[in-house]
Design a protein around this motif. Structure first.
Motif, PDB file in Angstrom:
ATOM      1  N   ILE A   1       0.838  -1.185   0.000  1.00 46.11           N
ATOM      2  CA  ILE A   1       0.000   0.000   0.000  1.00 46.11           C
ATOM      3  C   ILE A   1       0.884   1.250   0.000  1.00 46.11           C
ATOM      4  CG2 ILE A   1      -1.653   1.335   1.365  1.00 46.11           C
ATOM      5  CD1 ILE A   1      -2.877  -1.033  -0.067  1.00 46.11           C
ATOM      6  N   SER A   2       0.492   2.249  -0.772  1.00 48.21           N
ATOM      7  CA  SER A   2       1.256   3.486  -0.875  1.00 48.21           C
ATOM      8  C   SER A   2       1.288   4.236   0.445  1.00 48.21           C
ATOM      9  CB  SER A   2       0.635   4.387  -1.945  1.00 48.21           C
ATOM     10  OG  SER A   2       1.193   5.684  -1.897  1.00 48.21           O
ATOM     11  N   PRO A   3       2.421   4.866   0.795  1.00 48.60           N
ATOM     12  CA  PRO A   3       2.470   5.696   1.995  1.00 48.60           C
ATOM     13  C   PRO A   3       1.791   7.048   1.796  1.00 48.60           C
ATOM     14  CG  PRO A   3       4.575   5.770   0.880  1.00 48.60           C
ATOM     15  CD  PRO A   3       3.735   4.753   0.148  1.00 48.60           C
ATOM     16  N   PHE A   4       1.406   7.356   0.541  1.00 50.19           N
ATOM     17  CA  PHE A   4       0.816   8.661   0.246  1.00 50.19           C
ATOM     18  C   PHE A   4      -0.703   8.592   0.381  1.00 50.19           C
ATOM     19  CE2 PHE A   4       4.892   8.583  -1.931  1.00 50.19           C
ATOM     20  CZ  PHE A   4       5.444   9.793  -1.520  1.00 50.19           C
ATOM     21  N   SER A   5      -1.157   8.597   1.618  1.00 54.07           N
ATOM     22  CA  SER A   5      -2.590   8.563   1.895  1.00 54.07           C
ATOM     23  C   SER A   5      -3.208   9.911   1.530  1.00 54.07           C
ATOM     24  CB  SER A   5      -2.837   8.263   3.369  1.00 54.07           C
ATOM     25  OG  SER A   5      -2.352   9.332   4.159  1.00 54.07           O
ATOM     26  N   LEU A   6      -4.522  10.001   1.666  1.00 54.61           N
ATOM     27  CA  LEU A   6      -5.229  11.233   1.311  1.00 54.61           C
ATOM     28  C   LEU A   6      -4.717  12.425   2.128  1.00 54.61           C
ATOM     29  CD1 LEU A   6      -7.440  12.600  -0.322  1.00 54.61           C
ATOM     30  CD2 LEU A   6      -9.087  11.909   1.431  1.00 54.61           C
ATOM     31  N   ALA A   7      -4.407  12.214   3.391  1.00 56.71           N
ATOM     32  CA  ALA A   7      -3.895  13.307   4.222  1.00 56.71           C
ATOM     33  C   ALA A   7      -2.559  13.820   3.695  1.00 56.71           C
ATOM     34  CB  ALA A   7      -3.748  12.832   5.665  1.00 56.71           C
ATOM     35  N   ILE A   8      -1.709  12.921   3.236  1.00 54.01           N
ATOM     36  CA  ILE A   8      -0.426  13.319   2.662  1.00 54.01           C
ATOM     37  C   ILE A   8      -0.647  14.100   1.373  1.00 54.01           C
ATOM     38  CG2 ILE A   8       1.768  12.504   1.735  1.00 54.01           C
ATOM     39  CD1 ILE A   8       1.449  12.092   4.741  1.00 54.01           C
ATOM     40  N   GLN A   9      -1.557  13.633   0.556  1.00 51.08           N
ATOM     41  CA  GLN A   9      -1.843  14.318  -0.701  1.00 51.08           C
ATOM     42  C   GLN A   9      -2.398  15.715  -0.450  1.00 51.08           C
ATOM     43  OE1 GLN A   9      -4.108  11.814  -3.392  1.00 51.08           O
ATOM     44  NE2 GLN A   9      -3.108   9.994  -2.584  1.00 51.08           N
ATOM     45  N   LEU A  10      -3.216  15.849   0.568  1.00 49.48           N
ATOM     46  CA  LEU A  10      -3.740  17.166   0.925  1.00 49.48           C
ATOM     47  C   LEU A  10      -2.598  18.105   1.327  1.00 49.48           C
ATOM     48  CD1 LEU A  10      -6.039  19.144   1.580  1.00 49.48           C
ATOM     49  CD2 LEU A  10      -6.177  18.088   3.846  1.00 49.48           C
ATOM     50  N   ASN A  11      -1.675  17.602   2.112  1.00 48.62           N
ATOM     51  CA  ASN A  11      -0.526  18.425   2.509  1.00 48.62           C
ATOM     52  C   ASN A  11       0.327  18.798   1.303  1.00 48.62           C
ATOM     53  OD1 ASN A  11      -1.181  18.484   5.222  1.00 48.62           O
ATOM     54  ND2 ASN A  11      -0.009  16.647   5.715  1.00 48.62           N
ATOM     55  N   GLN A  12       0.456  17.883   0.347  1.00 50.33           N
ATOM     56  CA  GLN A  12       1.209  18.186  -0.869  1.00 50.33           C
ATOM     57  C   GLN A  12       0.535  19.314  -1.639  1.00 50.33           C
ATOM     58  OE1 GLN A  12       1.225  14.285  -2.669  1.00 50.33           O
ATOM     59  NE2 GLN A  12       3.299  13.848  -1.972  1.00 50.33           N
ATOM     60  N   MET A  13      -0.790  19.273  -1.721  1.00 56.80           N
ATOM     61  CA  MET A  13      -1.516  20.320  -2.420  1.00 56.80           C
ATOM     62  C   MET A  13      -1.324  21.669  -1.742  1.00 56.80           C
ATOM     63  SD  MET A  13      -4.174  22.464  -3.050  1.00 56.80           S
ATOM     64  CE  MET A  13      -5.187  22.204  -1.603  1.00 56.80           C
ATOM     65  N   LYS A  14      -1.377  21.673  -0.409  1.00 57.96           N
ATOM     66  CA  LYS A  14      -1.184  22.918   0.335  1.00 57.96           C
ATOM     67  C   LYS A  14       0.225  23.470   0.125  1.00 57.96           C
ATOM     68  CE  LYS A  14      -4.461  22.153   4.124  1.00 57.96           C
ATOM     69  NZ  LYS A  14      -4.600  22.018   5.590  1.00 57.96           N
TER      70      LYS A  14
END
Length: 320
Positions: free
Chosen positions: A61-74
């Motif tokens: 499973i990828s370590p880039f969960s939705l919370a990580i992706q949100l932080n990347q967007m920010k």
């Protein structure tokens, strides 16, 4: 939403920006050759909504969960604003004011559902699915607080029809419908999708200036799997790219494009010569032809809840 339909993607797998007159979106983590002028794609292989740091999640499973992706967007937004504030006009970056006009798409949750079905069963997985829906809603609220206003949220696919899961998940003949799909697993997905839709309906009341759309991709995919011939396909629950033949042409030991020696024999999972006849590409994903059918159905507007006149808000282009 602006007339040029900038797409700020949180995660997506099936949306084709060509229909909006845009190129494919560059992955956020692609360091070379990226162009984020029209949006960014934060998707990664095998990503999940919930953080993959509990015993519920299997390896791979990828370590880039939705919370990580949100932080990347920010972080991406902050960098864009900072560069523009210093007078640096980057041709590969969006203008700072576009973030409030962008279309944010969510197509995530499938791996939260499927990653442990074989180990803990449907009832075990269903215990944490409410947390999946809640996290999606929480992410939308956070984006809304950061001035995002337009959201498209796709539901989950009918996993009971995919060749990979038909091969790997326990079931018996009485659990199969007339098209060869697993009834119990599809019912569980339908229950989650209903819960997700209700959750989005509830949060709309809290976000008065948001356009929050539930996209029923499940209905389109189920139709393709159950009635492939009606849509120009010959094979519904059989993969194009695989090995082993049989009803599903899927071997979990040899994924598409790979070779492996098993019991002294070399097995190669190669593509079929006519992928346009298949709904499933590799047992897990749709073929290009099936994705095309999916996108045409979605852009038609009848699978948006509530109704969302995408064709009126955006100039749609022919994709072929």
């Amino acid at each position: 939403m602006s007339s040029h339909c900038h797409i700020g993607k949180t995660i997506s797998s099936h949306w084709r920006p060509q229909a909006l007159g845009l190129p494919f979106l560059s992955p956020y983590l692609q360091s070379l050759g990226s162009n984020f002028r029209h949006g960014a794609n934060y998707a990664t292989l095998a990503s999940t909504v919930l953080l993959p740091n509990t015993s519920l999640f299997v390896t791979g499973i990828s370590p880039f969960s939705l919370a990580i992706q949100l932080n990347q967007m920010k972080d991406f937004k902050a960098r864009v604003i900072e560069l523009q504030s210093h007078g640096m006009d980057h041709k590969t970056l969006p203008l700072p004011d576009v973030f409030g006009k962008s279309l944010y798409t969510f197509d995530i949750g499938q791996n939260d559902f499927t990653s442990n079905l074989a180990a803990i069963g449907i009832s075990g997985v269903q215990q944490y699915l409410p947390k999946v829906a809640s996290q999606i809603v929480a992410t939308i609220k956070e984006l809304y607080d950061d001035r995002a206003r337009t959201f498209l949220v796709s539901n989950l696919a009918p996993i009971g029809c995919f060749p990979a899961f038909l091969t790997e998940l326990p079931h018996n003949a009485t659990d199969l419908d007339g098209s060869g799909c697993m009834i119990s697993y599809n019912n569980a997905v339908a229950a989650y999708n209903f819960m997700l839709n209700q959750s989005l309906d509830n949060v709309r009341k809290l976000l008065p200036n948001a356009t929050l759309i539930y996209v029923d991709t499940h209905a389109v995919k189920l139709e393709l799997f159950q009635h492939p011939a009606a849509h120009g396909f010959k094979h519904g629950t059989k993969a194009c790219c695989g090995t082993g033949g049989g009803a599903h042409n899927f071997n979990p030991q040899v994924f598409c494009g790979n070779s492996k020696v098993i019991n002294g024999s070399t097995l190669t999972a190669s593509a079929c010569p006519n992928p346009q006849d298949y709904v499933s590409w590799d047992g897990i994903h749709l073929t290009e032809a099936a994705n095309m059918a999916l996108v045409h159905a979605i852009l038609g507007g009848s699978y948006f809840y509530p109704s969302f006149p995408l064709g009126k808000l955006c100039h749609l282009h022919t994709i072929g």
